[in-house]
Design a protein around this motif. Sequence first.
Motif: not given
Length: 307
Positions: A38-48, A126-138, A145-150
């Motif tokens: 069932v699960f299919k991550c959209p890989c965009n801003s809706g990841n979180m 969910a984490a790939s769309g999180s602003s906290v994870i983005k700030d930490l990794i990128c 980097c933020r665009n690739l993360l999602v």
Amino acid sequence: MDKLHKALDFCVRHQTVLGYSIVSLLTAASEQIFSSVVFKCPCNSGNMLYGSVFLLVPAFILFLLGYMVNARTWRLLTGSCPLEKSCSCSLWVTCTVLVPVTARALVAPLTWIAVALLSASFYECAASGSSVIKDLICKDKGEECRNLLVKIPCDRKLSKNVSGEFLSLQAQSQIIGWLLIACIMTVTLISTCVSRCCSPVSYLQLKFWKIYSKNEQELFEIKAKEHATRLAERNMDCFFEATDPAPFQTPSNEAWKKISFLYTFNSQEQYYSTIHKYVNTNRGNSDKFGAGGQNPSVLGFVDEANS
């Protein structure tokens, strides 16, 4: 045949542990089906949002189902707030009942979350769309980097390029999953030890008590079925034959209400169930029937066996 009897006896003696094990296995199997089919991550801003919904919402639904299938929930609520009277549930009794009920209801949802974290699909999305994870990794890596993360959940090769010195999202998920399992096991062991240490009865008496409760419930169902059948037969005979009904003794509403009370333990007047107490207090007419007592969680099986 002897081996079959031994297997059945083992299942009866360990039915609580086996029940939790079956629930956990079914939950884990369901999670695997959801994550792979069932699960299919959209890989965009809706990841979180998408990943969080799959991780938490099924767990919340399982939590509600845990309340719904627990007999003590309905034993507490049924008839407690009739329209013509005020509610009779005290806050202390409600808390005493709901704490162990909540603990049991948490088995399936925590299993879902733990298995989902170990498989990492939901968390990674969910984490790939999180602003906290983005700030930490990128941090200091720019917008690219933020665009690739999602897009990591849809392209495994990106994980090494983006994560850098940080753990991959999949590794983070699995670490959190194992820590959650360790915490659950620790809390379960401690709470069980505390509950048993505070038990008002000894180990062998508790074992006898469970045997009594099981037999009482089986006999209650047999007697109730026989009694209901005789009453139905009498009423049908009177209806079709147009005769007056013969006297028929059946428990009153008050009697049913008294034996439906939540069980409370009293070391001075020890009874093994509310029916046992009702019978030994002149069918509930004695002042001792309404006497208060403790309702320790270790004796919660009494209400469940008679529900």
